[in-house]
Design an enzyme around this catalytic site. Structure first.
Site, PDB file in Angstrom:
ATOM      1  N   LYS A 122       0.875  -1.189   0.000  1.00  0.00           N
ATOM      2  CA  LYS A 122       0.000   0.000   0.000  1.00  0.00           C
ATOM      3  C   LYS A 122       0.898   1.221   0.000  1.00  0.00           C
ATOM      4  O   LYS A 122       2.017   1.171   0.485  1.00  0.00           O
ATOM      5  CB  LYS A 122      -0.872   0.028   1.266  1.00  0.00           C
ATOM      6  CG  LYS A 122      -2.083   0.905   1.141  1.00  0.00           C
ATOM      7  CD  LYS A 122      -3.249   0.133   0.586  1.00  0.00           C
ATOM      8  CE  LYS A 122      -4.439   0.993   0.286  1.00  0.00           C
ATOM      9  NZ  LYS A 122      -5.604   0.162  -0.079  1.00  0.00           N
ATOM     10  N   ASP A 162      -7.154   4.161  -4.442  1.00  0.00           N
ATOM     11  CA  ASP A 162      -7.799   4.021  -3.129  1.00  0.00           C
ATOM     12  C   ASP A 162      -8.391   5.411  -2.867  1.00  0.00           C
ATOM     13  O   ASP A 162      -8.649   6.155  -3.825  1.00  0.00           O
ATOM     14  CB  ASP A 162      -6.769   3.605  -2.050  1.00  0.00           C
ATOM     15  CG  ASP A 162      -7.424   3.172  -0.734  1.00  0.00           C
ATOM     16  OD1 ASP A 162      -7.914   2.033  -0.667  1.00  0.00           O
ATOM     17  OD2 ASP A 162      -7.482   3.968   0.221  1.00  0.00           O
TER      18      ASP A 162
HETATM   19  P1  NDP Z   1     -13.050   7.610  -2.735  1.00  0.00           P
HETATM   20  O1  NDP Z   1     -11.961   8.600  -2.584  1.00  0.00           O
HETATM   21  O2  NDP Z   1     -13.625   7.356  -4.069  1.00  0.00           O
HETATM   22  O3  NDP Z   1     -14.252   7.968  -1.756  1.00  0.00           O
HETATM   23  C1  NDP Z   1     -14.042   8.053  -0.392  1.00  0.00           C
HETATM   24  C2  NDP Z   1     -15.344   8.472   0.271  1.00  0.00           C
HETATM   25  O4  NDP Z   1     -15.218   8.343   1.678  1.00  0.00           O
HETATM   26  C3  NDP Z   1     -15.695   9.912   0.015  1.00  0.00           C
HETATM   27  O5  NDP Z   1     -17.089  10.049   0.036  1.00  0.00           O
HETATM   28  C4  NDP Z   1     -15.031  10.612   1.193  1.00  0.00           C
HETATM   29  O6  NDP Z   1     -15.618  11.878   1.515  1.00  0.00           O
HETATM   30  C5  NDP Z   1     -15.285   9.635   2.297  1.00  0.00           C
HETATM   31  N1  NDP Z   1     -14.205   9.756   3.289  1.00  0.00           N
HETATM   32  C6  NDP Z   1     -12.883   9.585   3.077  1.00  0.00           C
HETATM   33  N2  NDP Z   1     -12.180   9.819   4.190  1.00  0.00           N
HETATM   34  C7  NDP Z   1     -13.080  10.159   5.109  1.00  0.00           C
HETATM   35  C8  NDP Z   1     -12.980  10.497   6.464  1.00  0.00           C
HETATM   36  N3  NDP Z   1     -11.779  10.559   7.096  1.00  0.00           N
HETATM   37  N4  NDP Z   1     -14.136  10.759   7.128  1.00  0.00           N
HETATM   38  C9  NDP Z   1     -15.336  10.692   6.495  1.00  0.00           C
HETATM   39  N5  NDP Z   1     -15.482  10.372   5.209  1.00  0.00           N
HETATM   40  C10 NDP Z   1     -14.396  10.103   4.531  1.00  0.00           C
HETATM   41  O7  NDP Z   1     -12.475   6.256  -2.103  1.00  0.00           O
HETATM   42  P2  NDP Z   1     -12.998   4.750  -2.301  1.00  0.00           P
HETATM   43  O8  NDP Z   1     -14.453   4.726  -2.476  1.00  0.00           O
HETATM   44  O9  NDP Z   1     -12.132   4.122  -3.319  1.00  0.00           O
HETATM   45  O10 NDP Z   1     -12.592   4.107  -0.889  1.00  0.00           O
HETATM   46  C11 NDP Z   1     -13.515   4.014   0.200  1.00  0.00           C
HETATM   47  C12 NDP Z   1     -13.033   2.931   1.158  1.00  0.00           C
HETATM   48  O11 NDP Z   1     -12.998   1.670   0.465  1.00  0.00           O
HETATM   49  C13 NDP Z   1     -11.629   3.119   1.737  1.00  0.00           C
HETATM   50  O12 NDP Z   1     -11.600   2.577   3.034  1.00  0.00           O
HETATM   51  C14 NDP Z   1     -10.768   2.257   0.809  1.00  0.00           C
HETATM   52  O13 NDP Z   1      -9.567   1.870   1.438  1.00  0.00           O
HETATM   53  C15 NDP Z   1     -11.704   1.090   0.597  1.00  0.00           C
HETATM   54  N6  NDP Z   1     -11.442   0.254  -0.579  1.00  0.00           N
HETATM   55  C16 NDP Z   1     -11.376   0.797  -1.827  1.00  0.00           C
HETATM   56  C17 NDP Z   1     -11.156  -0.027  -2.919  1.00  0.00           C
HETATM   57  C18 NDP Z   1     -11.167   0.490  -4.304  1.00  0.00           C
HETATM   58  O14 NDP Z   1     -11.076  -0.328  -5.222  1.00  0.00           O
HETATM   59  N7  NDP Z   1     -11.284   1.788  -4.545  1.00  0.00           N
HETATM   60  C19 NDP Z   1     -10.945  -1.471  -2.746  1.00  0.00           C
HETATM   61  C20 NDP Z   1     -11.130  -1.948  -1.397  1.00  0.00           C
HETATM   62  C21 NDP Z   1     -11.346  -1.091  -0.367  1.00  0.00           C
HETATM   63  P3  NDP Z   1     -14.845  13.222   1.105  1.00  0.00           P
HETATM   64  O15 NDP Z   1     -15.009  13.351  -0.363  1.00  0.00           O
HETATM   65  O16 NDP Z   1     -15.494  14.294   1.890  1.00  0.00           O
HETATM   66  O17 NDP Z   1     -13.405  13.021   1.515  1.00  0.00           O
HETATM   67  O1  2IT Z   2      -7.893  -1.679  -0.543  1.00  0.00           O
HETATM   68  C1  2IT Z   2      -7.881  -2.185  -1.683  1.00  0.00           C
HETATM   69  O2  2IT Z   2      -8.010  -3.406  -1.854  1.00  0.00           O
HETATM   70  C2  2IT Z   2      -7.709  -1.296  -2.837  1.00  0.00           C
HETATM   71  N1  2IT Z   2      -7.652  -0.073  -2.663  1.00  0.00           N
HETATM   72  C3  2IT Z   2      -7.582  -1.872  -4.220  1.00  0.00           C
HETATM   73  C4  2IT Z   2      -6.173  -2.324  -4.466  1.00  0.00           C
HETATM   74  C5  2IT Z   2      -5.871  -2.770  -5.862  1.00  0.00           C
HETATM   75  O3  2IT Z   2      -4.694  -3.084  -6.091  1.00  0.00           O
HETATM   76  O4  2IT Z   2      -6.758  -2.817  -6.723  1.00  0.00           O
END
Ligand code: NDP
Ligand code: 2IT
Length: 449
Positions: A122, A162
């Site tokens: 990461k 992420d």
């Molecule tokens: P994005 O950046 O697309 O969206 C993140 C969302 O979460 C936004 O709505 C953001 O609001 C909110 N957010 C982020 N940080 C905070 C915080 N500290 N407090 C409150 N709200 C918060 O990210 P993803 O959707 O990709 O990721 C969301 C979660 O899923 C994370 O935990 C990530 O690690 C996990 N994840 C993502 C994967 C992926 O493929 N993208 C895979 C597996 C897990 P704002 O815009 O106001 O910051």
């Molecule tokens: O937390 C996660 O699994 C991710 N942000 C996706 C990682 C990836 O390599 O697609």
């Protein structure tokens, strides 16, 4: 074994999120170590909790006013026992070594569960993309990649997105990598479709999470149809979670960002979801605008002095936390079960605090830990790597079917491991044990390296 945690805490006392992730795994794998004393002699826990390599670097860039700014860049190369390091990049002001080590540690187990050959890593930066122009984001990404490029490669370490890193950032990062190396390779995943991306990768984490929830309900002869669902976040994971829930006949009623959340009792439908996608992905606006557009929706701003998040305090059947770590505390968990929630399926990484998880386990609700239920994202990243290696791309149905198959397989793996080690129905223990066994056995096969 408590000693190992004590040593880790003494070594890096400030890394609380990392301690939290490690403690959960240590507790889950206790029966595995008891059955196989060799693991203790070979110090597998000590080895698996120490990153193979930590890279920390300066990222200087120039803002639109000509002012030079400096951020910190990181890549944690946690474990390469079963494949090249693989895992996302997070750009968020809260990013530090503790957060990235917890994410890299969880990634090792998650990737092992996918059935694909991927180690865990990461990275990211404390750079905040919010309020920055496209040009500022591009200059930052280029500077970040100037250093990162020397550490990654399609057979070495393959980053992805992420929080704060989506298609735009992956494009700028890829462009700079290609220029520096003069090679067009699958060094990043989450690429756009026209230049090496995979169909279904944008959808994969949210879709996979809903497929996992559906599998859990299937064990109880139940389905998602008609279920009221609480979803947090409004980014990549939340959007496609809502999209798949709508397709499956469920009723998502909430979404959030870091400023507040919306509650739409009538349900978020496809048309409203399209509005959210444009709002969040193109205009990069705030979720509050949803309530301005759709009357009958209640917007509640974040109250920093509150001891709980009111998003989790509505009558519902299922919860899909899809924003960030530790967004469900003990009180929130009590509110959820008190409101009749029977399924908590984590789209985010470690969104529930240990006290919250204990409540879900005690109350025997269907609780899926992120390292199992959000593995669809990295799984389709693995499929993107496979397609890049073949220089072919699979049709949408093929990737989606493989994603479904992988989520089913992760679900079964968790249940089988939990039953074998005396905690039937405990998906958290099952995920930790199954991931641990796969990685640790590979480490032992490969000697002391
Ligand atoms: P994005 O950046 O697309 O969206 C993140 C969302 O979460 C936004 O709505 C953001 O609001 C909110 N957010 C982020 N940080 C905070 C915080 N500290 N407090 C409150 N709200 C918060 O990210 P993803 O959707 O990709 O990721 C969301 C979660 O899923 C994370 O935990 C990530 O690690 C996990 N994840 C993502 C994967 C992926 O493929 N993208 C895979 C597996 C897990 P704002 O815009 O106001 O910051
Ligand atoms: O937390 C996660 O699994 C991710 N942000 C996706 C990682 C990836 O390599 O697609």
């Amino acid at each position: 074994m408590t000693d190992i945690l004590a040593v880790i805490k003494a070594r890096d006392p400030e890394q609380r999120e990392f301690h939290q992730a490690v403690q959960e795994v240590i507790e889950s794998v206790r029966p595995v170590l008891d059955r196989n004393p060799e693991y203790r002699r070979m110090a597998v826990l000590e080895r698996i909790t120490e990153p193979e390599r930590v890279i920390l670097f300066r990222v200087p860039w120039m803002d639109d006013q000509g002012q030079v700014r400096v951020n910190r860049g990181f890549r944690i190369e946690m474990n390469s026992a079963i494949g090249p390091y693989k895992g996302g990049l997070r750009f968020h002001p809260s990013v530090n070594l503790s957060i990235l080590k917890f994410l890299a540690f969880e990634q090792v187990f998650k990737n092992a569960l996918t059935t694909l050959a991927m180690g865990g890593g990461k990275g990211g930066s404390d750079f905040d993309p919010k309020g920055k122009s496209d040009n500022e984001v591009m200059r930052f990404c280029q500077s970040f990649m100037c250093e990162l490029a020397r550490h990654i490669g399609p057979d070495t370490d393959v980053p992805a997105g992420d929080i704060g890193v989506g298609a735009r950032e992956i494009g700028y990062l890829f462009g700079m990598y290609k220029k520096l190396r003069n090679e067009f390779t699958g060094v990043l995943t989450g690429k756009s479709l026209g230049w090496g991306g995979s169909l279904i990768r944008p959808e994969a984490t949210g879709y996979g999470s809903v497929y996992f929830a559906s599998e859990m309900l299937g064990v109880k002869n139940d389905t998602l149809a008609g279920k009221t669902c609480l979803v947090s976040g409004s980014g990549n994971v939340a959007q496609f979670t809502v999209g798949k829930l709508i397709q499956m006949g469920a009723k998502p009623v909430t979404l959030s960002d870091s400023s507040g959340y919306i509650y739409d009792e009538a349900g978020i439908n496809s048309e409203k979801l399209d509005f959210i996608k444009k709002l969040k992905n193109l205009r990069r606006g705030r979720i509050k605008e949803y309530a301005d557009k759709y009357p009958g929706t209640v917007y509640t701003p974040v109250n920093p002095s509150s001891d709980c998040n009111p998003l989790w305090n509505h009558k519902a059947d299922c919860a899909f936390p899809s924003a960030t770590q530790n967004e469900i505390n003990e009180k929130d968990a009590q509110n959820l079960v008190g409101n009749g929630v029977k399924v908590v399926c984590e789209g985010a990484n470690m969104p529930s605090t240990p006290d919250a998880v204990n409540i879900f386990l005690e109350r025997k609700i269907l609780y899926a830990p992120g390292k199992a239920s959000n593995a669809g994202g990295v799984a389709v990243s693995g499929l993107e790597m496979a397609q890049n290696s073949m220089r072919l791309s699979w049709p949408k149905e093929e990737v989606d079917n493989r994603l479904k198959f992988i989520m089913k397989s992760i679900h079964k793996t968790c249940l089988d491991a939990a039953a074998e080690y005396g905690t039937p129905g405990n998906y958290m223990a099952g995920a930790n044990i199954a991931g641990f066994l796969k990685v640790v056995n590979a480490m032992l096969d490969q000697g002391l390296v």
